[in-house]
Design a protein around this motif. Structure first.
Motif, short mmCIF file in Angstrom:
data_model
loop_
_atom_site.label_atom_id
_atom_site.label_comp_id
_atom_site.label_asym_id
_atom_site.label_seq_id
_atom_site.Cartn_x
_atom_site.Cartn_y
_atom_site.Cartn_z
N ALA A 1 9.09 11.74 3.46
CA ALA A 1 9.54 11.61 2.09
C ALA A 1 8.41 10.70 1.44
CB ALA A 1 10.96 10.88 1.91
N LEU A 2 8.12 11.03 0.36
CA LEU A 2 6.92 10.28 -0.48
C LEU A 2 7.58 10.02 -1.97
CD1 LEU A 2 3.64 11.72 0.79
CD2 LEU A 2 4.81 9.80 1.50
N PRO A 3 7.37 8.91 -2.74
CA PRO A 3 6.35 7.98 -2.25
C PRO A 3 6.75 7.11 -1.11
CG PRO A 3 7.16 7.33 -4.38
CD PRO A 3 7.57 8.69 -4.04
N GLY A 4 5.89 6.64 -0.29
CA GLY A 4 6.21 5.85 0.83
C GLY A 4 5.10 4.67 1.14
N ILE A 5 5.82 3.68 1.95
CA ILE A 5 4.76 2.69 2.39
C ILE A 5 4.78 2.97 3.80
CG2 ILE A 5 4.52 0.13 2.56
CD1 ILE A 5 6.01 -0.04 -0.08
N PRO A 6 3.37 3.20 4.45
CA PRO A 6 3.41 3.24 5.81
C PRO A 6 3.15 1.86 6.41
CG PRO A 6 1.82 4.58 4.73
CD PRO A 6 2.22 3.59 3.83
N THR B 1 -4.37 11.66 0.41
CA THR B 1 -4.96 10.93 -0.79
C THR B 1 -5.08 9.48 -0.26
OG1 THR B 1 -3.04 10.43 -1.55
CG2 THR B 1 -3.81 12.51 -2.39
N LYS B 2 -5.62 8.65 -0.99
CA LYS B 2 -5.82 7.32 -0.51
C LYS B 2 -4.61 6.44 -0.68
CE LYS B 2 -10.89 6.86 -1.06
NZ LYS B 2 -10.99 6.51 0.48
N LEU B 3 -4.27 5.35 -0.27
CA LEU B 3 -3.13 4.51 -0.50
C LEU B 3 -3.43 3.82 -1.52
CD1 LEU B 3 -2.52 5.56 2.59
CD2 LEU B 3 -1.25 3.14 2.79
N SER B 4 -2.52 3.43 -2.60
CA SER B 4 -2.80 2.66 -3.84
C SER B 4 -1.97 1.40 -3.63
CB SER B 4 -2.05 3.57 -4.77
OG SER B 4 -2.55 2.72 -6.08
N ILE B 5 -2.68 0.24 -3.75
CA ILE B 5 -2.06 -1.07 -3.91
C ILE B 5 -1.22 -1.36 -5.34
CG2 ILE B 5 -2.37 -3.60 -3.61
CD1 ILE B 5 -3.34 -1.78 -1.23
N GLU B 6 0.15 -1.38 -4.91
CA GLU B 6 1.15 -1.36 -6.19
C GLU B 6 2.03 -2.49 -6.09
OE1 GLU B 6 1.08 0.94 -8.45
OE2 GLU B 6 -0.28 2.36 -7.61
N MET C 1 9.04 3.91 5.54
CA MET C 1 8.48 4.70 6.47
C MET C 1 8.78 4.32 7.89
SD MET C 1 4.95 6.19 4.78
CE MET C 1 4.84 7.55 5.99
N LEU C 2 9.42 4.90 8.93
CA LEU C 2 9.66 4.33 10.31
C LEU C 2 10.30 3.24 10.51
CD1 LEU C 2 6.07 5.29 11.71
CD2 LEU C 2 8.00 6.65 11.85
N ASN C 3 11.19 2.82 9.50
CA ASN C 3 12.20 1.88 9.26
C ASN C 3 11.69 0.52 8.98
OD1 ASN C 3 14.70 3.59 10.49
ND2 ASN C 3 13.64 3.51 12.12
N LEU C 4 10.24 0.35 8.53
CA LEU C 4 9.75 -0.75 8.39
C LEU C 4 8.86 -0.95 7.01
CD1 LEU C 4 8.19 -1.38 12.08
CD2 LEU C 4 10.11 -2.20 11.03
N SER C 5 7.96 -0.16 6.76
CA SER C 5 7.08 -0.07 5.82
C SER C 5 6.11 -1.30 5.66
CB SER C 5 7.71 0.12 4.40
OG SER C 5 8.10 1.47 4.18
N ALA C 6 5.39 -1.50 6.70
CA ALA C 6 4.73 -2.85 6.90
C ALA C 6 3.36 -3.24 6.12
CB ALA C 6 4.53 -3.16 8.33
N TYR C 7 2.72 -2.19 5.45
CA TYR C 7 1.76 -2.56 4.66
C TYR C 7 2.11 -3.00 3.36
CZ TYR C 7 -0.85 0.31 8.06
OH TYR C 7 -1.59 0.57 9.33
N ALA C 8 2.97 -4.21 3.49
CA ALA C 8 3.39 -4.73 2.27
C ALA C 8 3.59 -6.05 2.79
CB ALA C 8 4.53 -4.34 1.97
N GLU C 9 3.63 -7.36 1.46
CA GLU C 9 3.66 -8.32 1.78
C GLU C 9 4.93 -9.22 2.38
OE1 GLU C 9 0.59 -10.38 -1.38
OE2 GLU C 9 2.82 -9.66 -2.37
N MET C 10 6.04 -8.18 2.16
CA MET C 10 7.33 -8.38 2.80
C MET C 10 7.98 -7.21 3.15
SD MET C 10 7.60 -11.67 1.69
CE MET C 10 9.52 -11.90 1.80
N MET C 11 8.75 -7.35 4.39
CA MET C 11 9.57 -6.37 5.06
C MET C 11 10.84 -6.55 5.04
SD MET C 11 7.24 -5.27 8.33
CE MET C 11 7.14 -7.19 8.97
N ALA D 1 1.05 -1.32 -0.08
CA ALA D 1 0.03 -0.02 -0.15
C ALA D 1 0.89 1.34 -0.01
CB ALA D 1 -0.88 0.03 1.32
N VAL D 2 0.91 2.00 -1.23
CA VAL D 2 1.79 3.06 -1.42
C VAL D 2 0.93 4.56 -1.21
CG1 VAL D 2 3.49 4.20 -2.84
CG2 VAL D 2 3.07 1.85 -2.88
N LEU D 3 1.70 5.18 -0.46
CA LEU D 3 1.09 6.73 -0.20
C LEU D 3 1.86 7.66 -1.04
CD1 LEU D 3 -0.47 8.67 1.11
CD2 LEU D 3 1.33 9.18 2.97
#
Length: 361
Positions: free
Chosen positions: A52-57, A11-16, A128-138, A4-6
């Motif tokens: 910084a953007l784009p980013g993954i929260p 704006t809404k997050l977009s699944i990429e 984002m915040l060293n993690l970007s966890a709204y993703a299938e992998m970190m 999920a990318v901001l």
């Protein structure tokens, strides 16, 4: 991988389809199983805090280690882990004096002249915040995760990484609540409810939960609040003072609003301490009046509950497994990644406690 990318604030997050790199030295690749939906992420999504953007929260997660880079010594492939945004280097002044949550060393991130951990096509994606966890992998530094008992359900374990670490840490590490002392928790979201539960574990004499939502107050009672007060009442602070015959020893603010911080200060007894946890607007200030100072009241922050997460999180897992820590009640809903924007909409309403994004096993 799906993520999920901001792209722009508000704006809404977009699944990429995002590419994650192979782990380098001291890096760990984790298959994400669950990630909590925290108001801290909402602050970045809604533009209240810059990034910084784009980013993954996403920063409150749990998963399974898929691969490790060279020099990794703390986890191995197959380990079940909880991640924490308090990634620490281990050798700066803050780390060496036991204040790991304050570490801001660049050593836990990749140097700018090295390929980024995350890419969208040929465009770097900010982690984002060293993690970007709204993703299938970190892909994270090894000091951003800790191995836990594999018997611990990972959808419950996920919220240990922020909400519970922060709320419980405020009680155990920052306030250092002594059995019999009185505690008031202002705000009954995920962090506040964790503080309520931790105050019960710590043996607080009275635990007073203050929130405007009746359903949240009821949950707080289930988690250990001895009394509840409607925050919308004009006499809310006075009610707390009356219940405790002069005010509480400790007040925990878990909302992030100037009014709730003022309430936390007002309900203190002489010599009491208010611990402010909520992320307030950057222009706001929290302070004490001259009379408060004469009464020896104190205000303090407690970033991420002043955690020592490699030690704290396994202990919190043990609390859950022994039935002392009630994570099941704190979690309100579970959703797939595709509903991340719905989860943020629910958070904006202010009625929910904690939603968790779950990924396919």
């Amino acid at each position: 991988m799906k993520a999920a990318v901001l792209f722009e604030p508000k704006t809404k997050l977009s699944i990429e389809d995002v590419t994650v790199d192979a782990p380098g030295p001291h890096e760990v690749l984790i298959r994400t199983v669950a990630c909590g939906v925290c108001r801290s992420d909402l602050h970045f999504v809604d533009g209240a805090y810059p990034h910084a953007l784009p980013g993954i929260p996403g920063h409150e997660a749990a998963g399974v280690v898929e691969a490790v880079g060279s020099e990794v010594a703390t986890v191995k492939v197959g380990d079940h882990v909880v991640t924490c945004l308090s990634a620490f280097c281990g050798h700066c002044e803050f780390c060496l004096t036991g204040r790991m949550a304050l570490c801001i060393s660049g050593d836990v991130r990749r140097p700018k002249d090295v390929r980024p951990r995350l890419m969208l096509g040929d465009m770097p994606v900010a982690q984002m915040l060293n993690l970007s966890a709204y993703a299938e992998m970190m892909l994270v530094h090894e000091h951003a995760c800790v191995a836990i008992d594999p018997e611990m359900p990972l959808d419950r374990a996920a919220i240990l990484g922020c909400a519970v670490t922060t709320g419980a840490g405020a009680i155990f590490n920052a306030a250092k609540v002594v059995p019999g002392e009185t505690v008031c928790v202002v705000g009954c979201g995920g962090v506040g409810l964790a503080a309520v539960n931790a105050a019960r574990i710590a043996g607080a004499g009275k635990v007073i939960a203050v929130d405007p939502v009746a359903e949240k107050r009821a949950i707080a009672e289930k988690l250990g609040a001895t009394h509840v007060v409607d925050a919308a009442s004009e006499t809310a602070a006075d009610e707390v003072i009356e219940l405790t015959r002069g005010g509480v020893h400790h007040a925990i603010e878990a909302v992030g609003r100037p009014q709730s911080a003022a309430t936390a200060v007002k309900v203190l007894r002489r010599g009491g301490t208010a611990t402010i946890l909520g992320m307030m607007p950057l222009t706001e200030k929290v302070g004490l009046s001259a009379l408060d100072l004469l009464a020896d009241k104190k205000v303090q922050g407690a970033l991420m509950g002043r955690n020592h997460f490699p030690i704290d999180i396994p202990r919190l897992v043990d609390f859950y497994q022994r039935g002392a820590l009630d994570l099941d009640t704190i979690i309100a809903d579970r959703m797939p990644l595709e509903r991340i924007n719905d989860a943020f909409d629910e958070l904006r309403k202010g009625d929910t406690t904690r939603s968790v994004i779950v990924f396919d096993a």
